[in-house]
Design a protein around this motif. Sequence first.
Motif, PDB file in Angstrom:
ATOM      1  N   GLY A   1       0.794  -1.227   0.000  1.00 24.30           N
ATOM      2  CA  GLY A   1       0.000   0.000   0.000  1.00 24.30           C
ATOM      3  C   GLY A   1       0.824   1.273   0.000  1.00 24.30           C
ATOM      4  O   GLY A   1       0.613   2.160  -0.836  1.00 24.30           O
ATOM      5  N   MET A   2       1.767   1.385   0.933  1.00 27.19           N
ATOM      6  CA  MET A   2       2.543   2.614   1.050  1.00 27.19           C
ATOM      7  C   MET A   2       3.436   2.882  -0.157  1.00 27.19           C
ATOM      8  O   MET A   2       3.483   4.016  -0.648  1.00 27.19           O
ATOM      9  N   PRO A   3       4.162   1.879  -0.687  1.00 26.58           N
ATOM     10  CA  PRO A   3       4.973   2.156  -1.884  1.00 26.58           C
ATOM     11  C   PRO A   3       4.135   2.595  -3.078  1.00 26.58           C
ATOM     12  O   PRO A   3       4.511   3.531  -3.787  1.00 26.58           O
ATOM     13  N   ILE A   4       2.995   1.930  -3.307  1.00 27.01           N
ATOM     14  CA  ILE A   4       2.144   2.314  -4.440  1.00 27.01           C
ATOM     15  C   ILE A   4       1.600   3.726  -4.228  1.00 27.01           C
ATOM     16  O   ILE A   4       1.610   4.564  -5.138  1.00 27.01           O
ATOM     17  N   GLY A   5       1.129   4.019  -3.022  1.00 24.50           N
ATOM     18  CA  GLY A   5       0.598   5.338  -2.719  1.00 24.50           C
ATOM     19  C   GLY A   5       1.625   6.434  -2.920  1.00 24.50           C
ATOM     20  O   GLY A   5       1.339   7.476  -3.525  1.00 24.50           O
ATOM     21  N   ALA A   6       2.843   6.216  -2.408  1.00 26.99           N
ATOM     22  CA  ALA A   6       3.897   7.225  -2.544  1.00 26.99           C
ATOM     23  C   ALA A   6       4.327   7.388  -3.998  1.00 26.99           C
ATOM     24  O   ALA A   6       4.626   8.500  -4.450  1.00 26.99           O
ATOM     25  N   LEU A   7       4.372   6.294  -4.735  1.00 30.93           N
ATOM     26  CA  LEU A   7       4.718   6.356  -6.158  1.00 30.93           C
ATOM     27  C   LEU A   7       3.698   7.217  -6.911  1.00 30.93           C
ATOM     28  O   LEU A   7       4.061   8.073  -7.730  1.00 30.93           O
ATOM     29  N   LEU A   8       2.413   7.013  -6.611  1.00 40.62           N
ATOM     30  CA  LEU A   8       1.356   7.785  -7.269  1.00 40.62           C
ATOM     31  C   LEU A   8       1.430   9.261  -6.882  1.00 40.62           C
ATOM     32  O   LEU A   8       1.210  10.146  -7.721  1.00 40.62           O
TER      33      LEU A   8
END
Length: 442
Positions: A385-392
């Motif tokens: 969740g956190m890596p995808i969110g930060a990437l976006l």
Amino acid sequence: MSNRDQFASKIGFILAAAGSAIGLGAIWKFPYMAGTNGGSVFILLFILCTLVIGLPILVAEFMIGRRGKSDAVTSFKKQAPGKPWFLTGWMGFIFSAIILSFYSVVGGWILSYLIRSVSFRLSSNEKDFFANLFTDLTMNTWEVIIAQGAFLLIIILIISSGIQNGVEKASKWMMPLLFIFFVILAIRSLTLDGAMDGVKFMFVPDWSYLTGKTFLLALGQAFFSLSVGVAAMLTYASYLKKEVNLGSSALNVAWMNIGISILAGLVIFPAVFALGFTPNQGPGLVFIIIPAVFQQIPFGSIFVIFFFILLLFATITSAIAMLEIVVATAMGDKYNQRKKFAWICGIGIFIIGIPSALSFGILSDVKIFGRSIFDFADFVTSSIGMPIGALLVAIFAGYQLKRAEQMEELPVKPWIFNIWRILVRYVAPIAIIIVFIQGFRN
């Protein structure tokens, strides 16, 4: 929009944002990660990654949040109408709820330990007393559920009071106290015989640990310790006045996070080495090693109370941010119904978290992809969740927002702005993808 709450001061915002970032990640996980990855080299890489990777994304979240002046979902809708970017806000809502569901379990453990320390029941001459205590506590069905509920009750009451009267006031006294407690504990730890071995472990590099794996782990620690990727900082920044400088605020949060992490090391490692323990104990470093360490120190029964108060403060400040994201999104523009939504969301998260609370006891045999319910909730948020969110967030701030819009929110010298833009458009996304891939490998 005039009915929407705001932070009353820049320092209130910085302390609240720093409180979100400085939680169990800085106090519990940082010493554990440093302890198992060479100490000083890991710490150097962590500082580098915090400033080069985490900081640009932190600025990006601040930028999106203040421009949106609303909850995460609405902020993305306003700035990218007709596009699916608002799903990033819903991701933050979902993953924040999951994080708080298992985070509140750990908060409950800390409350249980604090009660034991205050009543002076956190001491024994038995060799395995603290290991057995931790096991017995996590297997006690009613204690873990009641403690989890009590911890969430504290968070609900703070969030119910709003931004100025709840979040800001709590952060303004919790964060300075947290620093004061840490300094006291660090001084006590550094005055032990043999403490310098712990200091050397932290600050004299063993370059054999300078490997790709150590870099990736330090990058992950820096990234997650800043609470970016789940709309926490975005939501806080939505309550921010226009005149507050986002760049300096983000830098202050980053330095405070680094400072608390280093102080945590100075509390734990000198004492661990002075008293013959090893630093690679994982979660036992806090719940098993620390009570044992303080028991062997003059006035240790007093200092262990300070330690768990401090740990509770740090956990509360992070939990406040998680619940605020959920409440702000659920509440939308119904600002006068904050208390109702705080209770509804808080009770819902409590129910969701019960399986995590019981995953060390009666549900210990239940596995999801080979992980306990607690570990799976941690993995799904931290490694997915956190890596995808930060990437976006990085892609949105770097490519969706126009250069003029970026410069309006970040009025700094051109060379500083250009460095930020390169980091958020190219360096940070690549680094996040690396951490994301590494998470699956582990």
